[in-house]
Scaffold this active site. Sequence first.
Site, PDB file in Angstrom:
ATOM      1  N   GLY B  40       0.794  -1.226   0.000  1.00  0.00           N
ATOM      2  CA  GLY B  40       0.000   0.000   0.000  1.00  0.00           C
ATOM      3  C   GLY B  40       0.819   1.264   0.000  1.00  0.00           C
ATOM      4  N   ASP B  61      10.357  -7.070  -2.442  1.00  0.00           N
ATOM      5  CA  ASP B  61       9.166  -7.608  -1.766  1.00  0.00           C
ATOM      6  C   ASP B  61       9.080  -9.095  -2.064  1.00  0.00           C
ATOM      7  OD1 ASP B  61       6.502  -8.201  -0.831  1.00  0.00           O
ATOM      8  OD2 ASP B  61       6.093  -6.057  -0.922  1.00  0.00           O
ATOM      9  N   ALA B 132      10.139  -4.076  12.386  1.00  0.00           N
ATOM     10  CA  ALA B 132      11.529  -4.524  12.478  1.00  0.00           C
ATOM     11  C   ALA B 132      12.298  -4.159  11.211  1.00  0.00           C
ATOM     12  CB  ALA B 132      11.564  -6.031  12.709  1.00  0.00           C
ATOM     13  N   CYS B 187      -2.434  -3.409   9.925  1.00  0.00           N
ATOM     14  CA  CYS B 187      -3.575  -3.125   9.062  1.00  0.00           C
ATOM     15  C   CYS B 187      -4.560  -4.284   9.056  1.00  0.00           C
ATOM     16  CB  CYS B 187      -3.105  -2.846   7.648  1.00  0.00           C
ATOM     17  SG  CYS B 187      -2.107  -1.371   7.566  1.00  0.00           S
TER      18      CYS B 187
END
Lengths: 369, 260, 93
Positions: B40, B61, B132, B187
């Site tokens: 996001g 990612d 982290a 979230c």
Amino acid sequence: MNAPRDPKLLYERYGRQLLVDGADFSGQQALHGLAAVFAADTSEVGQAAAQVCAHYLVGAGLGRAVAPSAWAARLQDLDPQLILSDNPRLAEPPVAQFWFAQRPYGASVDVALTDAAQAPSATDLDTPTAHTTAWTQGATGPARVATLRLVLGQPATADAAVVLGALAADLVAADVLKLAALPALVAVDWSDPDHPHIEKTERGPQQSSGGAAAAAPSLLAELKRDPQVLQVAWSESCARYPQEACGLVLRDAAGLLSVVAAPNVQDRYHALDPQAYPRTARTAYKLNERLIAKAAEQGQHLVAIWHSHCDAGAYFSAEDVRCAAPNDQPLYPEVAYLVVSVIGGAVAGAQMYHWDPVCRGFAPEMQPN
Amino acid sequence: MPVQRRRTCAAVATWRRVGLNVPSALALEQLPIAIVGCGGLGVPAAWTLVLAGCRRLTLVDDDCIELSNLHRQVLYPHAAIGLSKAQQLATALQARFGPLDIHCRQLRVTAETVSPALNGCAAVVECTDDAASKFIVNDWLVADRGRTGTMAAAIGRGGQWFTVSRHTSCYRCLFQQPPDPQILATCSVAGVLGPVVGAVGSWAARSLLAALQGQPDAAHGALVRFSPRGLLRTAVVRAADCICADASYRDGPDAPNPPH
Amino acid sequence: MATIKIPTPLRKFTGEKDSVEVTAATVGEALQALEAAHPGLLAKIVDDEGKIRRFINVYAGDEDVRFLDGLQTPVGARDEISIIPAIAGGAHG
């Protein structure tokens, strides 16, 4: 108006959004029933912001979109259920119309939100440009009109488009999802790097002129007005070093603030049960909570809890968070926390923290510049 | 009309001292920038960087796209559910902005992987929802001096960002260590509004760009928070006991700029 | 009758009452009586093992019952039992 969406799909696709405080299925269905018209001037920032805004509103669950054919197909890629058109005439209410433009001070977007019950005539929906003209002329139409200004101190370039487009989508999504009513004017002022702020003017019977303040007044600044008041915390923090000091900040009926020191009883708890209370007063504090009730009997109301950190910064530590809001539930949500940093026996700094119910965390207080 | 103040800040002085011109849009084209986390926050951050003229990106990612991501990760097509976020973000950016020099690293940043993952990058936007990871990136920035980075986070209807460079306090001056994951709302439990994450991710990227271009920026060495109540800026002073207070980091020479 | 003072976060269990009168010989009995009158409240104060939760303090008068006989602490008819969320913290995570 679109047929309502399948609730199971709503939950799977919009679950993270439905979890936001105040959001619910009916708001999500209302967004599905909404049409939006995305238009802009010829500037790079305007064109890009219209695209960004369209992406975020479609992502949030918009049902129908009117957008230039050059990029409208990408919206359909994001949500195959989206009903798409490039003709503004097809956008029947309820409809949100956006007009993005570069401005000498940055960029802006005008939004007109027309509810279903107040459908304008077909001639009102001629082109977005014509509509924009009507807004700027102050036409009192059936639509609720809002302006969002992004103030940068110079004309915005394309890279400001994502912020502008996303904030515009937020205004409309928050209104339709019933999280926050569409304000009349929002000025996001980024021109002074030391003091970014947002001025908001709500619509309503009494339109306030100055707009809502960006943040509550600073409690620490108020405490600092009388140096004698904070001196109690400073001298106690130094006197207790290298152990943590603690106490209360109280307000009396007349509104006057005072600071009191309280014994740090952490060592007593540590001696009683070292397993449950592994820390000593060197790195922890605990005070006798009965002091609050006793202060209340004297007409003194608790506004903040203060403690010192020895040879450490005035940050709100993980231990502070764990004790003040175990399991993410604040024990004293209305009360602020003042942390005093004592380095080598002298006060090195202090910071006030407030519970932020939106972010569900403790936020440092903004100090007046 | 308020006019942006043009202060000569420390970053400009540094660029000049090491013989570089203050980066312009032209230089941004050459500057390799990493985005850690392509969710996001990473999506609007990447979008903003490319709109600003950046052409060299490293996208980090290890996650794949899920249906519940699409309300806020709006550059991913519905058809891409199940595919790699880093790869799909590269595809989406190339489709919109033409050929870009993008490297995808399908991994999660850890103390072990951070160095190879970010190797060769001049700047980083940290966009994961993992506290982290922000500390790992922060420590890499401090250890690999001369790099600039912005840490972003968003939840509910708000978010925050903080830009770290050698000339400012670092993330550890503000938060000494990652919070206990058990008490940290994410979230997935507190929810998040798509457009809000968009604004926060983009603001974070703009802050990084400003710091790289030597312009004064609200989040350079300061925490900026956005919520329905408004914007809140808190300047963070370098903590005396922090890792970034080391004199060889603070006052020493810059790390060599990555090869162009 | 001993009086139990209820803190703001727990008043949703007592219909917003800030104190509850109970008849009891010990703090533990007083809390049981409180639970009988306002179900759900006890679990917020003691854990599954019957120990007072880490972030809750139960005071008999001005003393934390942890330093007395815990839940066995005797209470007199005029005593005040206060349930108060803990105020604590400390540096370094």
